[in-house]
Structures are given as structure tokens and as C-alpha cells.
Design an enzyme around this catalytic site. Structure first.
Site, PDB file in Angstrom:
ATOM      1  CG  ASP A   8     -15.190 -21.176   4.774  1.00  0.00           C
ATOM      2  OD1 ASP A   8     -14.300 -20.810   4.748  1.00  0.00           O
ATOM      3  OD2 ASP A   8     -15.505 -22.246   5.378  1.00  0.00           O
ATOM      4  CE  LYS A 108     -12.723 -22.244   7.062  1.00  0.00           C
ATOM      5  NZ  LYS A 108     -13.717 -23.824   6.683  1.00  0.00           N
ATOM      6  CB  CYS A 153     -16.989 -22.417   8.418  1.00  0.00           C
ATOM      7  SG  CYS A 153     -16.557 -24.010   7.958  1.00  0.00           S
TER       8      CYS A 153
HETATM    9  C1  VGL Z   1     -18.379 -25.568   6.062  1.00  0.00           C
HETATM   10  C2  VGL Z   1     -19.199 -27.777   6.255  1.00  0.00           C
HETATM   11  C3  VGL Z   1     -17.900 -28.403   5.655  1.00  0.00           C
HETATM   12  C4  VGL Z   1     -18.710 -24.219   6.205  1.00  0.00           C
HETATM   13  C5  VGL Z   1     -17.084 -26.245   5.529  1.00  0.00           C
HETATM   14  O1  VGL Z   1     -17.979 -23.444   5.545  1.00  0.00           O
HETATM   15  O2  VGL Z   1     -19.582 -23.977   6.880  1.00  0.00           O
HETATM   16  N1  VGL Z   1     -19.315 -26.613   6.466  1.00  0.00           N
HETATM   17  N2  VGL Z   1     -17.006 -27.461   5.556  1.00  0.00           N
END
Ligand code: VGL
Ligand code: ZN
Length: 208
Positions: A8, A108, A153
Site C-alpha cells: 500500500d 484489496k 496492513c
Molecule cells: C490501511 C487502514 C485502512 C493500511 C488500509 O494500508 O495499513 N490502514 N486501510
């Protein structure tokens, strides 16, 4: 086969994004170095990829504010600001990241009824993403995980890698990752170690 899993590294999680991780952008040059070093046979990235009505967004729950604790499909759920909405710049990878090197991108968080912190499966563990199958098919034996955010994540992806790919050696690259909260990062690193994840620094990898 040695693989790098980049979690991410998107505009939404960098300063200026909708759910910024402190210093989130500072890992980009480190990850680029790891990519360019040639130590990996396979480069895989995950991308948080939510529909605009995703149930993890506070905006979908009347009376809730971002970072409140709420519920989603009966499970405890942090209420996040709207972030990484499919097709918006917030969901794009950081512009400096060498995305040309990616062999595989795992999106995702597309199901509005469940969050997916892990790149491997939804938080309720009912649906898998296909990433474990891909890594198995590629005969991956070593997986290094880094990215954003360490306490969400990255942690859940590393734990699922241990759980779903028990024969794979999993390492967490600490300086190529950043977290949302300092205490959460500390706890996440302890939890990863407990699960058999080795904690490494990028310089150890670049020196090999
Ligand atoms: C994430 C919170 C919500 C992450 C993704 O990538 O850590 N954290 N969505
Ligand atoms: Zn998300």
C-alpha cells in the site's frame, strides 16, 4: 525464489493523502533502492482499492467520526477517513515508486462489507485474494514485506504470509515501512517476531 512484497505505498497513505501515515513518503527511495538492487526475483505490490461506499469509512456510518471504533458486519472496525477510493489519485501508487518493476499487483478492500488489511485475505478470513496462490505458483521461498502501514496492513500481511505459506521465510524490512501510531508499531513488531517473522534493515539486504 526471493520476492519483495510492497504494501500500500499509495498517495492516500503519504503526507497530503486522505489517511496519511507520518513520514510515509520517506520509504519510497529505500524501496526503490531495494527494487534496483536486483536482490529480488519477483516484485509484488498491494493496493488498497475501496469502493466509495466502503463500510470502513466513517462517512458511511451516521454519527461516526474518523478513528472512532465502530462495527462492520458485526465485527469491531476502526472508522477510517474515506481513502484509496478506486480510480482516484488517492489510490494511485506514490508517483516516485518504480511501479514498472512490479510483476504482480494485488488489489484489496473491494468488498464494502468487510475490510482487508492483509494483502492475502479479508479481515474476517472468509475470502482470500489469490496472492498466496500466486506466490506458491511462482515457487517463492523467501518473502520480504515492507510498506504502509506497519501497524495495520503490513503486520496483517506478514502474519498471513506466515500462516498461509508456512514453508516461506518471511522478513519485515523495518526502515522501508512506517506506521500510523508509535505504540501500535511497537506492538506490531513484537507480534510479527512472535509469529516467526525476522526483522531486518534494508542495509543488510543491500549489502548482500
Ligand atoms: C490501511 C487502514 C485502512 C493500511 C488500509 O494500508 O495499513 N490502514 N486501510
Ligand atoms: Zn483501507
Amino acid at each position: 525464489m526471493k520476492a519483495l512484497l510492497i504494501i500500500d505505498v499509495q498517495n492516500g497513505f503519504c503526507p497530503g493523502g486522505n489517511l496519511p501515515v507520518p513520514e510515509g513518503d520517506t520509504i519510497v527511495p529505500i524501496i526503490n533502492q531495494l527494487i534496483e538492487d536486483g536482490a529480488y526475483d519477483l516484485i509484488v505490490a498491494s493496493q488498497d482499492w475501496h469502493p466509495a461506499n466502503h463500510g470502513s469509512f466513517a462517512s458511511q456510518h451516521p454519527g461516526m467520526k474518523p478513528f472512532d471504533m465502530g462495527t462492520l458486519s458485526g465485527q469491531p472496525q476502526v472508522m477510517w477517513p474515506d481513502h484509496c477510493v478506486q480510480g482516484t489519485p488517492d489510490a494511485d501508487f506514490h508517483p516516485d515508486l518504480i511501479t514498472d518493476a512490479f510483476d504482480y499487483i494485488q488489489q484489496k478492500g473491494e468488498n464494502p462489507a468487510v475490510d482487508s488489511y492483509s494483502a492475502f485475505r479479508d479481515n474476517d478470513q472468509a475470502a482470500i485474494t489469490g496472492l498466496a496462490g500466486y506466490l506458491k505458483a511462482q515457487l517463492v521461498t523467501e518473502l520480504d514485506v515492507c510498506g504502509l502501514a506497519t501497524d495495520y496492513c503490513v503486520k496483517f500481511s506478514a502474519l498471513d504470509a506466515r500462516d498461509m505459506l508456512p514453508d516461506v521465510k518471511v522478513r519485515f524490512i523495518e526502515d522501508a515501512s512506517r506506521g500510523i501510531a508509535a505504540d501500535g508499531v511497537k506492538a506490531a513488531i513484537a507480534e510479527m517476531r512472535e509469529a516467526g517473522v525476522t526483522v531486518v534493515h534494508s542495509t543488510e539486504i543491500l549489502a548482500d
